[in-house]
Design an enzyme around this catalytic site. Structure first.
Site, short mmCIF file in Angstrom:
data_model
loop_
_atom_site.label_atom_id
_atom_site.label_comp_id
_atom_site.label_asym_id
_atom_site.label_seq_id
_atom_site.Cartn_x
_atom_site.Cartn_y
_atom_site.Cartn_z
N CYS A 63 0.86 -1.20 0.00
CA CYS A 63 0.00 0.00 0.00
C CYS A 63 0.90 1.25 0.00
O CYS A 63 1.65 1.47 0.96
CB CYS A 63 -0.92 -0.01 1.22
SG CYS A 63 -1.68 -1.63 1.51
N CYS A 120 1.38 3.66 3.03
CA CYS A 120 1.51 3.13 4.39
C CYS A 120 2.94 3.06 4.92
O CYS A 120 3.81 2.41 4.33
CB CYS A 120 0.88 1.75 4.47
SG CYS A 120 0.83 1.15 6.17
N CYS A 158 -9.97 0.57 19.35
CA CYS A 158 -9.69 -0.05 18.04
C CYS A 158 -8.25 -0.56 18.02
O CYS A 158 -7.31 0.21 18.26
CB CYS A 158 -9.84 0.97 16.92
SG CYS A 158 -11.42 1.80 16.92
N CYS A 203 -16.91 -1.32 9.63
CA CYS A 203 -16.28 0.00 9.57
C CYS A 203 -15.48 0.01 8.28
O CYS A 203 -14.51 -0.74 8.15
CB CYS A 203 -15.38 0.21 10.79
SG CYS A 203 -14.42 1.74 10.73
N ARG A 222 -16.43 9.18 10.14
CA ARG A 222 -15.30 9.55 11.01
C ARG A 222 -14.31 10.47 10.31
O ARG A 222 -13.80 10.14 9.23
CB ARG A 222 -14.58 8.31 11.54
CG ARG A 222 -13.44 8.69 12.49
CD ARG A 222 -12.78 7.48 13.11
NE ARG A 222 -13.73 6.71 13.88
CZ ARG A 222 -13.73 5.39 13.95
NH1 ARG A 222 -12.83 4.69 13.32
NH2 ARG A 222 -14.64 4.76 14.66
N1 SAM Z 1 -3.14 -3.95 7.74
C1 SAM Z 1 -4.53 -3.81 7.85
C2 SAM Z 1 -5.18 -3.37 6.56
O1 SAM Z 1 -4.54 -2.76 5.75
O2 SAM Z 1 -6.37 -3.65 6.39
C3 SAM Z 1 -4.98 -2.89 8.98
C4 SAM Z 1 -4.21 -1.64 9.27
S1 SAM Z 1 -4.17 -0.42 7.97
C5 SAM Z 1 -2.93 0.65 8.54
C6 SAM Z 1 -5.71 0.41 8.16
C7 SAM Z 1 -6.00 1.57 7.25
O3 SAM Z 1 -5.26 2.71 7.67
C8 SAM Z 1 -5.66 1.46 5.78
O4 SAM Z 1 -6.60 0.72 5.06
C9 SAM Z 1 -5.69 2.91 5.35
O5 SAM Z 1 -6.98 3.28 4.93
C10 SAM Z 1 -5.31 3.66 6.63
N2 SAM Z 1 -3.98 4.30 6.49
C11 SAM Z 1 -2.78 3.69 6.53
N3 SAM Z 1 -1.79 4.56 6.32
C12 SAM Z 1 -2.36 5.78 6.13
C13 SAM Z 1 -1.86 7.07 5.85
N4 SAM Z 1 -0.57 7.30 5.69
N5 SAM Z 1 -2.73 8.09 5.72
C14 SAM Z 1 -4.06 7.86 5.87
N6 SAM Z 1 -4.60 6.65 6.13
C15 SAM Z 1 -3.77 5.62 6.25
FE1 SF4 Z 2 -1.30 -2.10 3.71
FE2 SF4 Z 2 -0.19 -0.88 5.77
FE3 SF4 Z 2 -2.32 -2.49 6.18
FE4 SF4 Z 2 0.05 -3.49 5.52
S1 SF4 Z 2 -0.44 -2.35 7.39
S2 SF4 Z 2 -1.91 -4.02 4.62
S3 SF4 Z 2 0.91 -1.97 4.15
S4 SF4 Z 2 -2.28 -0.57 5.03
#
Ligand code: SAM
Ligand code: SF4
Ligand code: DTB
Length: 351
Positions: free
Chosen positions: A63, A66, A103, A194, A266
């Site tokens: 992603c 991320c 959460c 959610c 949210r």
């Molecule tokens: N790894 C799991 C997943 O991706 O489903 C759960 C944690 S992930 C960090 C949850 C969400 O956080 C992502 O789907 C994304 O929408 C959001 N997220 C992650 N990094 C972000 C960023 N830099 N800015 C805004 N939202 C972010």
């Molecule tokens: Fe994607 Fe970050 Fe969630 Fe991993 S933790 S699946 S890189 S959003």
């Protein structure tokens, strides 16, 4: 017109209708969103959720936004699954500060079955404190969703992130359909959904329209819809992404509110970069939930104190926990915690 009967929940939104909402003059859009909001919620109450990263970094997914992806060098210290005691401590602190939902997020593609017993224990302990529980752990199989639901998990967060069309520009290691499948497993298991997305990743307005259409045209609207503004983290491919026009962000919130009248919308990641006026505008557009914690998963969030001050200045108050209180005593303790905090802020403002 799309909002003739805002009380009726629709899942047949057309692109033309949603485009038309985005094209409305700002004041007209605001008026519609506020009207829908007031018909469905107390407009002066905000749901507070506290976020805790229970497993940080080293995620195999790609992603582009991320900081936790193992593919980008963001200088993040990776951590194993947290010990349950640490989770309980954080949940107690969340409860004492007036939060109603806890959460727990893990940087996984999906959980391993061997992790499920530890997750079930966390859910039971946090719930036992009288908090609503939410987890976000990546993709879930039908069986995993059922096990978490049976353990008492109230909400599962899994974002679609963006439109189907733009998705491939952001993530290649799992498909849009994978995400929809997980949302379906969550819904079938009886948990609340959610699901939301991120704006400001370089998408077009048509992608924001597409994201909201995907969410609102699900058979049942997600009960909670996080709208994240991209947090640009150094080392990620989106670190230099151009800022989105703040009014376009507010428009996205307002359109989400109109399309999903009974869902909590949210104002999620990105508040650290927003001033009080912008956040107030988001609440006016129909956002009625925030992450209330000094840290999101890995990046900073406004301090709890400044959030309480902002709510006070706006005459808004935190929503009480929706689940039954274990005892009157517990409820009294929560009231006291909120009152203490208010007094602290009055003192802080006066001094
Ligand atoms: N790894 C799991 C997943 O991706 O489903 C759960 C944690 S992930 C960090 C949850 C969400 O956080 C992502 O789907 C994304 O929408 C959001 N997220 C992650 N990094 C972000 C960023 N830099 N800015 C805004 N939202 C972010
Ligand atoms: Fe994607 Fe970050 Fe969630 Fe991993 S933790 S699946 S890189 S959003
Ligand atoms: C959601 O929509 N936003 C939260 C939560 N669900 C898990 C996460 C935001 C993460 C922001 C970047 C970080 O702190 O790592």
């Amino acid at each position: 017109m799309a909002t003739e009967n805002p009380q009726k929940l629709r899942n047949d939104w057309t692109r033309e209708e949603v485009n038309a909402l985005f094209q409305l003059p700002f004041n007209d859009l605001f008026y519609q969103a506020q009207s829908v909001h007031r018909e469905n919620f107390n407009p002066n109450q905000i749901q507070l959720s506290t976020l805790l990263s229970i497993k940080t970094g080293a995620c195999p997914e790609d992603c582009k936004y991320c900081p936790q992806s193992a593919r980008y060098d963001t200088g993040l210290e990776k951590e194993k699954l947290l010990q349950i005691q640490k989770v309980i401590e954080a949940a107690k602190a969340a409860k004492a500060s007036g939060s109603s939902r806890f959460c727990m997020g893990a940087a996984w593609r999906s959980p391993h079955d061997r992790d499920i017993p530890a997750l079930e224990a966390m859910i039971k302990e946090v719930k036992g404190l009288g908090l609503e529980t939410c987890m976000t752990l990546g993709m879930l199989s039908e069986n995993q969703a059922q096990r978490l639901s049976d353990a008492g998990l109230d909400y599962y967060n899994h974002n679609l992130d963006t439109s189907k069309e733009f998705y491939g520009d952001i993530i290649t290691t799992r498909t849009y359909q994978d995400r929809l499948d997980t949302l379906n497993h969550v819904r079938q298991s009886g948990m609340k959904v959610c699901a939301g997305g991120i704006v400001g990743m370089g998408e077009q307005q048509s992608d924001r329209v597409g994201l909201l259409m995907e969410l609102a045209n699900l058979p049942t609207h997600p009960e909670s819809v996080p709208i994240n503004m991209l947090v640009k983290v150094a080392g990620t491919p989106l670190e230099d992404q151009q800022d989105l026009d703040p009014f376009e962000f507010i428009r996205t919130i307002a359109v989400a509110r109109i399309m999903m009248p009974k869902s909590y919308v949210r104002l999620s990641a990105g508040r650290e970069e927003m001033n009080d006026q912008m956040q107030a505008m988001a609440f006016m557009a129909g956002a009625n939930s925030i992450f209330y914690c000094d840290k999101l998963l890995t990046t900073p969030n406004p301090h709890a104190n400044s959030d309480m001050q902002l709510l006070q200045r706006l005459g808004m108050s935190p929503e009480q926990c929706a689940i039954e209180q274990d005892s009157e005593e517990q409820e009294a303790a929560l009231h006291q915690a909120i009152e203490d905090q208010k007094n602290d802020h009055l003192f802080y403002r006066a001094s």
